[in-house]
Write a protein that holds these residues in place. Structure first.
Motif, short mmCIF file in Angstrom:
data_model
loop_
_atom_site.label_atom_id
_atom_site.label_comp_id
_atom_site.label_asym_id
_atom_site.label_seq_id
_atom_site.Cartn_x
_atom_site.Cartn_y
_atom_site.Cartn_z
N THR A 244 0.85 -1.19 0.00
CA THR A 244 0.00 0.00 0.00
C THR A 244 0.89 1.24 0.00
OG1 THR A 244 -0.07 0.17 2.42
CG2 THR A 244 -1.73 -1.24 1.36
N TYR A 245 0.30 2.38 -0.33
CA TYR A 245 1.09 3.61 -0.34
C TYR A 245 1.53 3.98 1.08
CZ TYR A 245 2.66 8.30 -1.41
OH TYR A 245 3.43 9.43 -1.55
N GLN A 249 5.35 4.74 2.22
CA GLN A 249 5.80 5.88 3.01
C GLN A 249 6.58 5.42 4.24
OE1 GLN A 249 1.80 7.67 3.37
NE2 GLN A 249 2.65 9.52 2.43
N LEU A 282 8.99 6.19 -7.47
CA LEU A 282 7.62 6.70 -7.46
C LEU A 282 7.32 7.41 -8.77
CD1 LEU A 282 7.11 8.26 -3.90
CD2 LEU A 282 6.25 6.09 -4.76
N CYS A 316 3.56 -0.85 -5.83
CA CYS A 316 2.39 -0.20 -5.24
C CYS A 316 1.51 0.29 -6.37
CB CYS A 316 2.81 0.97 -4.35
SG CYS A 316 1.41 1.99 -3.76
N GLU A 318 -2.00 2.04 -6.21
CA GLU A 318 -3.08 2.55 -5.37
C GLU A 318 -3.52 3.91 -5.90
OE1 GLU A 318 -2.95 3.94 -0.90
OE2 GLU A 318 -2.87 1.75 -0.97
N ASN A 321 -1.08 6.70 -7.01
CA ASN A 321 0.21 6.38 -6.41
C ASN A 321 0.75 5.07 -6.98
OD1 ASN A 321 0.21 8.65 -4.57
ND2 ASN A 321 -1.35 7.54 -3.38
#
Length: 559
Positions: A244-245, A249, A282, A316, A318, A321
């Protein structure tokens, strides 16, 4: 005796009269450097996408100035700065289909006129991200949906936005098809009921026959990029670790440490499971690369595995993102190492040959060990990463394409790659083969040998290939080789490496070797250099920058 020949007599001769002439040629010097290769690639892709048949659209788009392409404007800073395309008028050009995202590759475009065509679909958001754009004319098309809020915001900032004549286009960002909302919930409920009935029937039949049910064969309902995904689009989602984002993080400590930035976006340092270091790439919202490249890279790295290809740890996906999570490569990329940005050590000639062999073996695996074969399409020194032992691994597979098998010899596709490394034959014909990768690899090999810029306008021969060809003609090898090597190399292995590189960059693909031949020849260069230095049995001697490895590799296996 007097010779008198009448005019009638002349015209009755059996042979026609002769007219002699002299053709005079003069050399016209063009001091201005060629148009930016990124702009050239973009405009030619646009031309191919919309099948434009404009007579003047030949040669360099901006040069000579008096013969620049029709309906196209350029800026000319000075003779040493490549011209950039600043305006494009495709009004009344019978354009059909959607607004192509290739337009955003014209990064200096200020005026874009697509009026009076038959363009369909929504107005794409990427137009708002074209920072130089000051005029956008979309009058009299068949565009639908609502205008992106980001584009309306740009209009408030001064963008001239013309949208009249699109009857099904709503000029308010809050537009929603209200009449359809009352039917939405019943439709969803009906569809959901149908899916439940089908699934229950499947389970009943399989249980009755005592056949185990593979849930992965059921239709997928995953959403991709805000749209319903087909099974082929979303099939990769459950095959690899998906983060997941919030987890992204956390692993990057809120994107604390940036490692670098590329066309996809910023790469951050991260840590998974407390001890496994990773590199997290990213997707930038302003990136020209989108979900298509992201998906292509994820699927490829799940399918192929080789010691000289960077490994995918996870991803990821999402909403907006998107992130790719790779194994961490602490010694950066080859470009950084050659430039000295990664430390005070200069790569020795033996180190450079090892890196070349590693990269060649990675490419050999893609071309020969994969079924169907894969063309990387963006081989360059920044896409060759180095691990803690300076072992080289190929990275960045967003542009990769499967290569045809059987009687087909090429793939017709839009040109993609990096200026300077781009195969000129592929650029001219749009025919992609594995030999396009080999040309790019030859450029990388010339970089390893010379450590000089690929394109340097101030040089007597701006492109590295032309400059080295010129130096070879003069027999001046010492000025070709990187001065940082201080002539500490086997001259025979250097000459052989140059010969390999020059064969790879042959203008015609038929004159280039395959990757197996290149890898074997480079191994011979490496053995010659190792013989010179009298390599000891201790493979981790203090003078070596990284652990030496046996250069004899197992043949690549198909995956």
């Amino acid at each position: 005796m007097e010779n008198n020949i009448s005019a009638d007599c002349i015209f009755n001769l059996p042979l026609p009269p002769l007219i002699n002439a002299i053709e005079v040629y003069t050399v016209i010097e063009f001091p201005q450097v060629e148009t930016s290769q990124n702009d050239v690639a973009a405009i030619k892709n646009i031309q191919a996408t919309y099948q434009l048949r404009k007579i003047s659209w030949q040669g360099d788009p901006c040069l000579p100035r008096d013969f620049s392409w029709e309906n196209l404007g350029c800026n000319y800073t000075d003779a040493s700065t490549p011209p950039r395309i600043t305006s494009l008028d495709l009004s009344k050009s019978r354009l059909t289909g959607s607004i192509t995202p290739i337009l955003q590759n014209l990064t200096q475009l200020q005026e874009l006129d697509l009026s009076n065509n038959s363009l369909t679909g929504p107005i794409p958001t990427f137009l708002a991200n074209m920072k130089s754009l000051s005029l956008l004319n979309l009058i009299e098309n068949n565009l639908t949906g609502s205008v992106p809020q980001a584009l309306l915001d740009r209009k408030k900032e001064g963008l001239v936005l013309k949208l009249e004549g699109n009857l099904n286009l709503c000029t308010l960002s809050s537009c929603k098809p209200k009449e359809k909302t009352k039917f939405l919930l019943p439709t969803i409920a009906s569809a959901a009921s149908l899916v439940v009935v089908v699934v229950v029937a499947f389970i009943f039949v399989f249980l009755k026959k005592k056949v185990p049910l593979d849930l992965n064969t059921l239709p997928s309902t995953a959403t991709v990029d805000g749209r319903h995904a087909s099974q082929s689009e979303s099939s990769f989602l459950s095959k690899k670790i998906r983060f997941t984002y919030t987890e992204v993080q956390a692993m990057t400590n809120n994107l604390e440490r940036a490692l670098g930035e590329g066309g996809f976006g910023v790469v951050y340092h991260g840590c998974v499971n407390g001890n496994q270091q990773v590199a997290v790439k990213l997707l930038s919202q302003s990136s020209s690369q989108g979900y298509k490249h992201f998906k292509a890279e994820v699927e490829l790295l799940m399918r192929v595995h080789h010691i000289n290809l960077v490994s995918l740890v996870g991803y990821c996906d999402e909403g907006e993102n998107l992130a790719l999570i790779y194994e961490y490569m602490p010694n950066g990329d080859l470009k950084q190492q050659l430039s000295g940005k990664r430390g005070r050590f200069s790569l020795s000639w033996e180190n450079r040959l090892r890196i070349a062999v590693d990269a060649a073996l990675g490419l050999e695996y893609l071309h020969i060990g994969c079924k169907p074969p894969i063309v990387h399409r963006d081989i360059k020194s920044t896409n060759i990463l180095l691990d803690q032992n300076f072992q080289a691994k190929l990275a960045d597979f967003g542009l990769s394409r499967s290569f045809p098998t059987g009687n087909e010899t090429h793939v017709s596709t839009f040109v993609a790659g990096t200026p300077g490394y781009l195969d000129p034959e592929y650029y001219q014909t749009n025919w992609l083969t594995e030999k396009s990768d080999i040309y790019s690899f030859g450029i990388v090999l010339l970089e390893l040998i010379s450590n000089r810029p690929i394109i340097q306008p101030s040089r007597e021969k701006p492109h590295l290939v032309d400059w080295i060809s010129f130096m070879i003609t003069n027999g001046d090898i010492t000025n070709i080789v990187d001065p940082q090597l201080h002539q500490n190399y086997d001259i025979g292995s250097v000459w052989k490496a140059i010969e390999i590189a020059m064969s790879c960059v042959s203008p015609s693909s038929t004159g280039r070797p395959n990757m197996s031949r290149v890898a074997n020849d480079l191994k011979e260069c490496l053995m010659s250099e190792k013989s010179r230095v009298g390599e000891s049995q201790d493979m981790e001697s203090q003078s070596s920058m990284y652990n030496s490895r046996d250069i004899t590799e197992v043949s690549p296996k198909a995956r």
